[in-house]
Design an enzyme around this catalytic site. Sequence first.
Site, mmCIF file in Angstrom:
data_model
loop_
_atom_site.group_PDB
_atom_site.id
_atom_site.type_symbol
_atom_site.label_atom_id
_atom_site.label_comp_id
_atom_site.label_asym_id
_atom_site.label_seq_id
_atom_site.Cartn_x
_atom_site.Cartn_y
_atom_site.Cartn_z
ATOM 1 N N THR A 175 1.018 -1.156 -0.159
ATOM 2 C CA THR A 175 -0.008 -0.089 -0.119
ATOM 3 C C THR A 175 0.819 1.267 0.247
ATOM 4 O O THR A 175 2.141 1.375 0.598
ATOM 5 C CB THR A 175 -0.969 0.090 1.148
ATOM 6 O OG1 THR A 175 -0.402 -0.318 2.259
ATOM 7 C CG2 THR A 175 -1.908 -1.028 1.261
ATOM 8 N N ARG B 145 -9.230 -1.354 1.625
ATOM 9 C CA ARG B 145 -9.586 -1.968 0.322
ATOM 10 C C ARG B 145 -9.023 -3.149 -0.256
ATOM 11 O O ARG B 145 -9.366 -3.858 -1.130
ATOM 12 C CB ARG B 145 -9.476 -0.685 -0.796
ATOM 13 C CG ARG B 145 -10.049 -1.030 -1.914
ATOM 14 C CD ARG B 145 -10.427 0.611 -2.758
ATOM 15 N NE ARG B 145 -9.321 1.307 -3.478
ATOM 16 C CZ ARG B 145 -9.295 2.345 -3.899
ATOM 17 N NH1 ARG B 145 -10.700 2.853 -4.096
ATOM 18 N NH2 ARG B 145 -8.378 2.478 -4.712
ATOM 19 N N LYS C 65 2.254 -5.347 3.392
ATOM 20 C CA LYS C 65 3.517 -4.266 3.426
ATOM 21 C C LYS C 65 3.015 -2.911 3.276
ATOM 22 O O LYS C 65 2.732 -2.405 1.998
ATOM 23 C CB LYS C 65 4.473 -4.818 2.792
ATOM 24 C CG LYS C 65 5.873 -4.395 2.926
ATOM 25 C CD LYS C 65 6.752 -3.681 1.864
ATOM 26 C CE LYS C 65 6.709 -2.773 1.148
ATOM 27 N NZ LYS C 65 6.709 -1.403 1.858
ATOM 28 N N SER D 266 3.530 1.352 3.066
ATOM 29 C CA SER D 266 4.528 2.357 3.000
ATOM 30 C C SER D 266 5.235 2.862 3.990
ATOM 31 O O SER D 266 4.860 2.638 5.316
ATOM 32 C CB SER D 266 3.923 3.827 2.281
ATOM 33 O OG SER D 266 4.857 4.766 2.340
ATOM 34 N N GLY E 47 10.740 -1.104 0.154
ATOM 35 C CA GLY E 47 10.503 -1.965 -0.988
ATOM 36 C C GLY E 47 11.426 -2.294 -1.765
ATOM 37 O O GLY E 47 11.775 -3.451 -2.068
ATOM 38 N N GLU F 80 14.469 -3.167 -0.321
ATOM 39 C CA GLU F 80 15.120 -4.392 0.324
ATOM 40 C C GLU F 80 14.551 -5.639 0.540
ATOM 41 O O GLU F 80 14.983 -6.557 0.317
ATOM 42 C CB GLU F 80 15.441 -3.771 2.135
ATOM 43 C CG GLU F 80 16.330 -2.789 1.958
ATOM 44 C CD GLU F 80 16.763 -2.336 3.284
ATOM 45 O OE1 GLU F 80 16.181 -2.927 4.350
ATOM 46 O OE2 GLU F 80 17.519 -1.534 3.531
ATOM 47 N N GLU G 187 -2.638 -0.615 -9.199
ATOM 48 C CA GLU G 187 -3.449 0.722 -8.971
ATOM 49 C C GLU G 187 -2.539 2.002 -9.100
ATOM 50 O O GLU G 187 -1.894 2.190 -7.714
ATOM 51 C CB GLU G 187 -4.381 0.591 -7.909
ATOM 52 C CG GLU G 187 -5.452 -0.239 -7.663
ATOM 53 C CD GLU G 187 -6.508 -0.409 -8.751
ATOM 54 O OE1 GLU G 187 -6.679 0.834 -9.224
ATOM 55 O OE2 GLU G 187 -6.960 -1.406 -9.084
ATOM 56 N N CYS H 242 -4.388 9.905 -6.177
ATOM 57 C CA CYS H 242 -4.280 9.443 -7.886
ATOM 58 C C CYS H 242 -5.467 10.178 -8.673
ATOM 59 O O CYS H 242 -5.060 10.000 -9.920
ATOM 60 C CB CYS H 242 -4.317 7.992 -7.494
ATOM 61 S SG CYS H 242 -5.791 7.258 -7.100
ATOM 62 N N GLU I 4 3.256 13.007 -13.162
ATOM 63 C CA GLU I 4 2.327 13.218 -12.202
ATOM 64 C C GLU I 4 2.937 14.034 -11.066
ATOM 65 O O GLU I 4 4.284 13.784 -10.719
ATOM 66 C CB GLU I 4 2.260 11.779 -11.683
ATOM 67 C CG GLU I 4 0.992 11.716 -10.473
ATOM 68 C CD GLU I 4 1.051 10.370 -9.870
ATOM 69 O OE1 GLU I 4 1.857 9.650 -9.737
ATOM 70 O OE2 GLU I 4 -0.238 9.911 -9.516
ATOM 71 N N ILE I 5 2.401 15.257 -10.912
ATOM 72 C CA ILE I 5 3.016 16.183 -9.964
ATOM 73 C C ILE I 5 2.879 15.549 -8.344
ATOM 74 O O ILE I 5 3.863 15.636 -7.575
ATOM 75 C CB ILE I 5 2.214 17.728 -9.915
ATOM 76 C CG1 ILE I 5 2.429 17.837 -11.449
ATOM 77 C CG2 ILE I 5 2.948 18.485 -9.035
ATOM 78 C CD1 ILE I 5 1.327 19.269 -11.679
HETATM 79 P P1 NAD Z 1 5.680 3.970 -4.339
HETATM 80 O O1 NAD Z 1 5.663 3.160 -5.591
HETATM 81 O O2 NAD Z 1 6.724 4.717 -4.000
HETATM 82 O O3 NAD Z 1 5.369 2.978 -3.035
HETATM 83 C C1 NAD Z 1 4.054 2.106 -2.903
HETATM 84 C C2 NAD Z 1 4.409 0.856 -2.215
HETATM 85 O O4 NAD Z 1 5.213 0.102 -2.993
HETATM 86 C C3 NAD Z 1 5.184 1.341 -0.772
HETATM 87 O O5 NAD Z 1 4.681 0.278 0.057
HETATM 88 C C4 NAD Z 1 6.535 0.653 -1.297
HETATM 89 O O6 NAD Z 1 7.519 0.435 -0.171
HETATM 90 C C5 NAD Z 1 6.410 -0.403 -2.104
HETATM 91 N N1 NAD Z 1 7.344 -0.765 -3.010
HETATM 92 C C6 NAD Z 1 8.325 0.022 -3.357
HETATM 93 N N2 NAD Z 1 9.317 -0.582 -4.134
HETATM 94 C C7 NAD Z 1 8.964 -1.860 -4.149
HETATM 95 C C8 NAD Z 1 9.403 -2.927 -4.844
HETATM 96 N N3 NAD Z 1 10.479 -3.237 -5.640
HETATM 97 N N4 NAD Z 1 8.730 -4.231 -4.676
HETATM 98 C C9 NAD Z 1 7.468 -4.268 -4.064
HETATM 99 N N5 NAD Z 1 7.018 -2.942 -3.212
HETATM 100 C C10 NAD Z 1 7.829 -1.916 -3.513
HETATM 101 O O7 NAD Z 1 4.288 4.877 -4.443
HETATM 102 P P2 NAD Z 1 3.763 5.979 -3.235
HETATM 103 O O8 NAD Z 1 4.900 7.053 -3.194
HETATM 104 O O9 NAD Z 1 3.917 5.172 -1.880
HETATM 105 O O10 NAD Z 1 2.420 6.475 -3.708
HETATM 106 C C11 NAD Z 1 2.061 7.376 -4.471
HETATM 107 C C12 NAD Z 1 1.835 6.687 -5.853
HETATM 108 O O11 NAD Z 1 0.447 6.006 -5.684
HETATM 109 C C13 NAD Z 1 1.409 7.874 -6.945
HETATM 110 O O12 NAD Z 1 1.830 7.306 -8.033
HETATM 111 C C14 NAD Z 1 -0.219 7.446 -6.937
HETATM 112 O O13 NAD Z 1 -0.738 7.991 -8.099
HETATM 113 C C15 NAD Z 1 -0.394 6.037 -6.550
HETATM 114 N N6 NAD Z 1 -1.639 5.849 -6.109
HETATM 115 C C16 NAD Z 1 -2.477 5.176 -7.009
HETATM 116 C C17 NAD Z 1 -3.913 4.960 -6.597
HETATM 117 C C18 NAD Z 1 -4.717 4.326 -7.616
HETATM 118 O O14 NAD Z 1 -5.911 3.783 -7.154
HETATM 119 N N7 NAD Z 1 -4.362 4.085 -8.922
HETATM 120 C C19 NAD Z 1 -4.106 5.149 -5.375
HETATM 121 C C20 NAD Z 1 -3.395 5.828 -4.413
HETATM 122 C C21 NAD Z 1 -2.187 6.238 -4.777
#
Ligand code: NAD
Length: 503
Positions: free
Chosen positions: A160, A171, A186, A188, A219, A221, A261, A295, A395-396
């Site tokens: 998440t 969800r 797992k 964030s 993520g 590690e 997502e 998002c 994406e900003i």
């Molecule tokens: P992120 O991709 O940096 O991290 C998301 C999750 O992935 C975290 O738990 C992170 O630790 C994990 N992760 C990172 N590297 C990984 C790897 N190699 N393997 C497995 N897991 C790993 O995203 P973020 O900064 O936490 O969230 C913001 C992003 O999420 C934005 O791009 C936003 O648009 C998107 N988002 C999308 C939706 C949707 O429904 N489409 C909803 C909310 C957020």
Amino acid sequence: MDKFKLEFDNSFIMVYIGKNLIGKDWVTNPDRKLKKFSPVDGKLIAEFPAATISDVDAAIEIAEESFEKWWRIGSVERSKILYRAKELIEKNRAELENLLMMENGKIKPQAVEEVDGVLDQIQYYAEFARKINGDVVEGTEFYRKIFQYKVPYGIVVAITPWNFPAGMVARKLAPALLTGNVVILKPSTDTPMTAEWIVRKFVEAGIPPGVLQFITGKGSEIGDYIVSHRKVSLVTMTGSTSTGQRIREKTSSNMAKLILELGGKAPFIVWKDADLMNAAKALIWAKFWNAGQSCIAAERLFVHEDVYDKFMNIFVNMTKKLRIGSPESADVGPLINQQALETTEKFVSIAKEDGFKIITGGKKPDLKGDLQNGYFYEPTILEGNKDSSPIFQEEIFGPVIAARKVSQLEETIRLANDSKYGLASYLFTKNPEVIFQSADQIMFGELYINMPGPEASQGYHTGFRLTGQAGEGSKYGIEEYVKLKNIYVDYSGKELKIPSMNL
Ligand code: NAD
């Protein structure tokens, strides 16, 4: 969290020691700790474990042992546990709201709204306990039938993001658990506390040991390892497109089913006959909700030239009235961390180089006291027309929007679709031709016409292009968590004849 009462207060100095749930044990790892700083004032608020590969192995082994029993108790019994979890969350909701304000920097009404969403989603999915139906299909002969069973995948890894740290967890947990899967969550590293709080409520509600486990860590590690583990059958992840793409690559080895997502870049169209006041209100929400960290955030504003000046005047004036500051009293809170603040600043500076003009905002606000150390950025409106600029393409994820005049519908739809992302889009008009032509041609998973978001539990939240694959919510979202298994039966009792083998 069970050691002290969480209360939101800017002078809050206690540091929470987060734990992981492996099997039935809540564990810490004093040698491997990550730190969480408050987005509001930059202070340390939590330390939590950086899980190791062996923690992941242990969790997967326990998940595997727990699966069969959980599946067999049946969906009605499973739904009772979900209803209990909902009740416990509702009873203690003030704690969760405070956590959302403290950990995420969410303003109070939006923290309340997110908790409402958590309760709604758990309820919505729990109600599916009696609605997951397979099929019986006629076979090639009368006494032959094909039973199509809907069965859980097995071990689900749920990953998440931080922007809706409670909503995204609910969800994923609710549909995955209701359908009989076991889950390793797992969250964030920016929001471990909220996720831990929710997991604790599910455990208190009676989720058996091993059915829901919780690990925290980077993520980079443990991410690659957990998603590609041979015993993992489904990965449901919400986050950035780059992480989603990496997960897709890494899961080529185990062929795990993916629910991804990912990012968005919503266009917001104000047509010449729109109700401008409604459009401006919806845009204030669509852009500055969660400080632009959503998002489905409006990130590109297309306004018809006939109403451009009038609309922009209303929108800019409303934006200038937004109060920035402490989540307790403001309309717009901080960004999640220092890096998010720097990224937002960079977008604005590149846009300026690309010829965009700042209409309002464009800098860190002048705040007093501890808030000076928070990651705040002023609600910002730019205007310009370089469509290839990053401000219109990337994406900003901050409180910044760029506006542009448009005149023809065909051109506007082309501009709206000119994005690698395809999640949400918005349209304000009273013209049925514009409505239905846009509904056909705007290629986004969601089009909100004359209304703001967010998505409802009964809608299917999904995106086109690099926004990912599969979706969440509605009966289609729950079906993502079950697999169709086909059982062929011949019950004629007759001797088998296989002509192609002369038998
Ligand atoms: P992120 O991709 O940096 O991290 C998301 C999750 O992935 C975290 O738990 C992170 O630790 C994990 N992760 C990172 N590297 C990984 C790897 N190699 N393997 C497995 N897991 C790993 O995203 P973020 O900064 O936490 O969230 C913001 C992003 O999420 C934005 O791009 C936003 O648009 C998107 N988002 C999308 C939706 C949707 O429904 N489409 C909803 C909310 C957020």
